[in-house]
Scaffold this motif. Structure first.
Motif, short mmCIF file in Angstrom:
data_model
loop_
_atom_site.label_atom_id
_atom_site.label_comp_id
_atom_site.label_asym_id
_atom_site.label_seq_id
_atom_site.Cartn_x
_atom_site.Cartn_y
_atom_site.Cartn_z
N LEU A 220 0.80 -1.22 0.00
CA LEU A 220 0.00 0.00 0.00
C LEU A 220 0.84 1.28 0.00
CD1 LEU A 220 -3.01 -0.96 2.29
CD2 LEU A 220 -2.81 -1.11 -0.19
N GLY A 221 2.15 1.15 -0.17
CA GLY A 221 3.02 2.31 -0.24
C GLY A 221 2.93 2.98 -1.60
N ARG A 222 3.19 4.28 -1.61
CA ARG A 222 3.15 5.07 -2.84
C ARG A 222 4.45 5.84 -2.99
NH1 ARG A 222 -1.45 5.91 -0.02
NH2 ARG A 222 -0.80 7.97 0.65
N ALA A 223 4.80 6.12 -4.25
CA ALA A 223 5.99 6.93 -4.53
C ALA A 223 5.81 7.63 -5.87
CB ALA A 223 7.25 6.08 -4.54
N LEU A 224 6.36 8.81 -5.97
CA LEU A 224 6.38 9.56 -7.22
C LEU A 224 7.75 9.32 -7.85
CD1 LEU A 224 4.68 11.45 -8.98
CD2 LEU A 224 5.77 13.37 -7.80
N ILE B 121 -0.72 8.47 -19.07
CA ILE B 121 0.21 7.57 -18.39
C ILE B 121 -0.63 6.44 -17.81
CG2 ILE B 121 2.00 7.32 -16.63
CD1 ILE B 121 2.70 9.26 -18.94
N ARG B 122 -0.34 5.23 -18.23
CA ARG B 122 -1.13 4.07 -17.83
C ARG B 122 -0.23 3.01 -17.18
NH1 ARG B 122 -5.18 2.96 -22.90
NH2 ARG B 122 -6.07 5.05 -23.00
N PRO B 123 -0.84 2.13 -16.39
CA PRO B 123 -0.06 1.05 -15.79
C PRO B 123 0.47 0.09 -16.85
CG PRO B 123 -2.24 1.21 -14.78
CD PRO B 123 -2.24 2.09 -15.98
N ARG B 124 1.53 -0.60 -16.53
CA ARG B 124 1.99 -1.72 -17.36
C ARG B 124 1.26 -2.96 -16.85
NH1 ARG B 124 7.10 -3.42 -17.48
NH2 ARG B 124 6.69 -4.24 -19.55
N SER B 125 0.60 -3.65 -17.74
CA SER B 125 -0.24 -4.77 -17.32
C SER B 125 0.55 -5.86 -16.62
CB SER B 125 -1.01 -5.35 -18.51
OG SER B 125 -0.12 -5.72 -19.55
N GLY B 126 1.75 -6.15 -17.06
CA GLY B 126 2.57 -7.18 -16.43
C GLY B 126 2.90 -6.83 -14.98
N ILE C 190 1.70 -3.74 -8.88
CA ILE C 190 2.17 -2.36 -8.99
C ILE C 190 1.35 -1.66 -10.07
CG2 ILE C 190 4.15 -0.85 -9.46
CD1 ILE C 190 4.34 -2.61 -6.90
N THR C 191 0.69 -0.58 -9.68
CA THR C 191 -0.14 0.17 -10.62
C THR C 191 0.01 1.66 -10.33
OG1 THR C 191 -2.35 0.26 -11.62
CG2 THR C 191 -2.24 0.03 -9.21
N LEU C 192 -0.78 2.47 -10.99
CA LEU C 192 -0.70 3.91 -10.80
C LEU C 192 -1.60 4.35 -9.65
CD1 LEU C 192 -0.73 5.27 -14.45
CD2 LEU C 192 1.18 4.44 -13.09
N SER C 193 -1.13 5.30 -8.87
CA SER C 193 -1.91 5.80 -7.74
C SER C 193 -3.11 6.63 -8.20
CB SER C 193 -1.03 6.61 -6.79
OG SER C 193 -0.42 7.68 -7.48
N GLY D 77 3.20 8.33 -10.50
CA GLY D 77 2.79 7.96 -9.15
C GLY D 77 2.46 6.47 -9.11
N LEU D 78 3.27 5.70 -8.42
CA LEU D 78 3.06 4.26 -8.32
C LEU D 78 2.53 3.89 -6.95
CD1 LEU D 78 6.28 2.81 -10.02
CD2 LEU D 78 4.00 3.09 -11.01
#
Length: 147
Positions: free
Chosen positions: A43-47, A64-69, A76-79, A96-97
């Motif tokens: 549940l951590g986030r980072a820019l 900017i979209r998540p990488r599906s893999g 790991i996805t975008l915040s 922002g992940l």
């Protein structure tokens, strides 16, 4: 396939330029341009900086979209789900992940962290009316059309 010119400024800490990995790819992979690894706790986030600035043509946005893999295999996805870069933004592209898994995940310099799509923008002109036109669905909301 239509092509446009995307102007990219490579910053001193850039670890790699955006790149289409296949002929049919819609999005360009963008990479982490960090000096030290970043570990995301559950549940951590980072820019995460990408080391690039972009200049979009008038009438376009970058998504900017998540990488599906990364999302499926590592959580790991975008915040912010999908990030929008407006045509008049000139700052560094950052991602922002968020770690939705139960395990720590470490991002290293040069890791592919997201994908960037370039898309045309259509602006709406608002027209206030007394009543909307009728449809078969009407006001049926979430789940109203079945599973």
């Amino acid at each position: 396939m239509e092509k446009i010119l995307l102007k990219v400024e490579e910053l001193p800490h850039c670890a790699g330029l955006p790149e289409y990995k296949t002929e049919g790819a819609a999005g360009m992979d963008i990479v982490a341009s960090i000096d030290e690894p970043v570990t995301l706790k559950p549940l951590g986030r980072a820019l995460i900086p990408t080391g690039i600035k972009i200049e979009l043509p008038r009438g376009y946005e970058a998504q900017i979209r998540p990488r599906s893999g990364l999302a499926i295999k590592s959580g790991i996805t975008l915040s912010n789900c999908v990030g929008t870069i407006d045509e008049d933004y000139r700052g560094e592209v950052c991602v922002g992940l968020i770690n939705l898994s139960n395990e720590d995940f470490t991002i290293k310099r040069g890791d592919r962290i997201a994908q960037m799509l370039i898309a045309p923008v259509v602006r709406a002109e608002i027209s206030v009316i007394e009543e909307l036109s009728a449809t078969v669905r009407g006001v049926g909301g979430f789940g109203s059309t079945g599973v």
